[in-house]
Design a protein around this motif. Structure first.
Motif, PDB file in Angstrom:
ATOM      1  N   ILE A   1       0.847  -1.183   0.000  1.00  0.00           N
ATOM      2  CA  ILE A   1       0.000   0.000   0.000  1.00  0.00           C
ATOM      3  C   ILE A   1       0.888   1.240   0.000  1.00  0.00           C
ATOM      4  O   ILE A   1       2.041   1.197   0.435  1.00  0.00           O
TER       5      ILE A   1
ATOM      6  N   ARG B   1       0.995   5.748  -1.533  1.00  0.00           N
ATOM      7  CA  ARG B   1       0.489   6.750  -2.460  1.00  0.00           C
ATOM      8  C   ARG B   1       0.839   6.389  -3.899  1.00  0.00           C
ATOM      9  O   ARG B   1       1.733   5.591  -4.153  1.00  0.00           O
ATOM     10  N   ASN B   2       0.143   7.023  -4.830  1.00  0.00           N
ATOM     11  CA  ASN B   2       0.494   6.872  -6.235  1.00  0.00           C
ATOM     12  C   ASN B   2       1.941   7.309  -6.444  1.00  0.00           C
ATOM     13  O   ASN B   2       2.366   8.349  -5.945  1.00  0.00           O
TER      14      ASN B   2
ATOM     15  N   LYS C   1       4.714   0.796  -5.965  1.00  0.00           N
ATOM     16  CA  LYS C   1       3.994  -0.464  -5.788  1.00  0.00           C
ATOM     17  C   LYS C   1       3.977  -1.296  -7.068  1.00  0.00           C
ATOM     18  O   LYS C   1       4.364  -2.465  -7.073  1.00  0.00           O
TER      19      LYS C   1
ATOM     20  N   GLU D   1      -3.933  -3.655  -8.289  1.00  0.00           N
ATOM     21  CA  GLU D   1      -5.152  -2.846  -8.206  1.00  0.00           C
ATOM     22  C   GLU D   1      -6.356  -3.550  -8.849  1.00  0.00           C
ATOM     23  O   GLU D   1      -6.998  -3.009  -9.759  1.00  0.00           O
TER      24      GLU D   1
ATOM     25  N   GLU E   1      -9.765  -1.416  -8.947  1.00  0.00           N
ATOM     26  CA  GLU E   1      -9.790  -0.039  -9.440  1.00  0.00           C
ATOM     27  C   GLU E   1     -10.885   0.160 -10.490  1.00  0.00           C
ATOM     28  O   GLU E   1     -10.993  -0.568 -11.470  1.00  0.00           O
TER      29      GLU E   1
ATOM     30  N   GLU F   1      -3.029  -2.568  -3.624  1.00  0.00           N
ATOM     31  CA  GLU F   1      -4.425  -2.175  -3.452  1.00  0.00           C
ATOM     32  C   GLU F   1      -4.538  -0.861  -2.686  1.00  0.00           C
ATOM     33  O   GLU F   1      -3.940  -0.695  -1.624  1.00  0.00           O
ATOM     34  N   GLN F   2      -5.319   0.075  -3.237  1.00  0.00           N
ATOM     35  CA  GLN F   2      -5.602   1.340  -2.566  1.00  0.00           C
ATOM     36  C   GLN F   2      -6.850   1.254  -1.691  1.00  0.00           C
ATOM     37  O   GLN F   2      -7.020   2.074  -0.793  1.00  0.00           O
ATOM     38  N   ASN F   3      -7.705   0.281  -1.970  1.00  0.00           N
ATOM     39  CA  ASN F   3      -8.952   0.114  -1.234  1.00  0.00           C
ATOM     40  C   ASN F   3      -8.661  -0.638   0.065  1.00  0.00           C
ATOM     41  O   ASN F   3      -8.625  -1.862   0.101  1.00  0.00           O
TER      42      ASN F   3
ATOM     43  N   LEU G   1      -2.654   8.232   2.580  1.00  0.00           N
ATOM     44  CA  LEU G   1      -2.652   7.790   1.183  1.00  0.00           C
ATOM     45  C   LEU G   1      -3.378   8.769   0.264  1.00  0.00           C
ATOM     46  O   LEU G   1      -3.287   8.667  -0.957  1.00  0.00           O
TER      47      LEU G   1
ATOM     48  N   VAL H   1      -6.628   8.972  -0.036  1.00  0.00           N
ATOM     49  CA  VAL H   1      -7.780   8.283  -0.620  1.00  0.00           C
ATOM     50  C   VAL H   1      -9.075   8.922  -0.115  1.00  0.00           C
ATOM     51  O   VAL H   1      -9.204   9.146   1.076  1.00  0.00           O
TER      52      VAL H   1
END
Length: 230
Positions: free
Chosen positions: A33, A35-36, A40, A156, A159, A187-189, A228, A230
């Motif tokens: 996990i 930030r963009n 990752k 992801e 996404e 995964e960002q979620n 993050l 999000v």
């Protein structure tokens, strides 16, 4: 099952990964996990040999793979599901599934794949371009199973998908774990990640700055989401 030590990776003159250390045991789901732009996806591509400028050590089942081609790594049982899903849009679902031959005894027969993904059987003779985003994601996960992968790199997978489809993807990944597969998940979620994963690795500027248990991430979810962005 996967052991990474001191992994550096660069795109041209731009260094993206700086001394990554990472372990994934057989049967685990472990996340990356961050930030963009934290590195990752680059980590997954480096594992698969898609980044030419790498140094350090990547061992898969005890074998050093950093000098191997992506094709050879795939034959060892590593499956990669990229963020863009990698569909051949002009081919049918069945053609996409079977374009690469099965490798080894761990390959899933079509009957088992269609049992897990009944929508793919229903749409087997339709072009992949006609599938919804969720159906394409299921197809992209099914392909390495047909090839015999026991370790999946998922980039992801939720996404851009609707909540009901995210729930379906979560059930699929949970069933894969129950079947004995190992997963490294980008995964960002966070709610999705914590519903499945055993451990989480937080990346910042190409470095893993913290490894957390699932309980720790659940307890700190609001702070992590703020971090993050999000």
């Amino acid at each position: 099952m996967l052991e990474i030590r001191g992994l550096d990776a660069s795109y041209g003159d731009s260094q993206v990964l700086r001394g990554i250390d990472l372990d994934v045991a057989a049967g685990e789901i472990v996340t990356l996990i961050g930030r963009n732009g934290a590195g990752k996806s680059t980590t997954l591509k480096s594992i698969m040999g898609d980044i030419p400028r790498r140094s350090g050590s990547i061992k898969f089942r005890g074998e050093e793979v950093i000098g191997l081609s992506s094709e050879r790594i795939c034959k060892l049982g590593m499956g990669y599901v990229p963020e863009d899903r990698g569909m051949f849009s002009t081919l049918t679902v069945l053609e996409n599934l079977t374009i690469a031959p099965p490798q080894g005894d761990g390959a899933w027969p079509l009957a088992r794949i269609f049992s897990l993904f009944p929508v793919l059987e229903e749409r087997a003779h339709q072009k992949a371009s006609a599938l919804s985003g969720g159906e394409q994601q299921m197809l992209s996960i099914a392909r390495p199973l047909y090839m015999g992968s026991s370790f999946l790199l998922l980039d992801e997978p939720t996404e851009g998908l609707a909540p009901v489809i995210i729930d379906a993807i979560g059930r699929v990944v949970g069933e894969l774990k129950s079947a004995g597969l190992t997963v490294l998940l980008v995964e960002q979620n966070l709610p999705f990640a914590t519903s499945l994963a055993d451990r989480h690795n937080l990346l910042e500027n190409g470095r893993i700055v913290r490894t957390m248990s699932n309980d720790e991430v659940i307890q700190e979810e609001s702070q992590l989401l703020a971090h993050l962005g999000v």
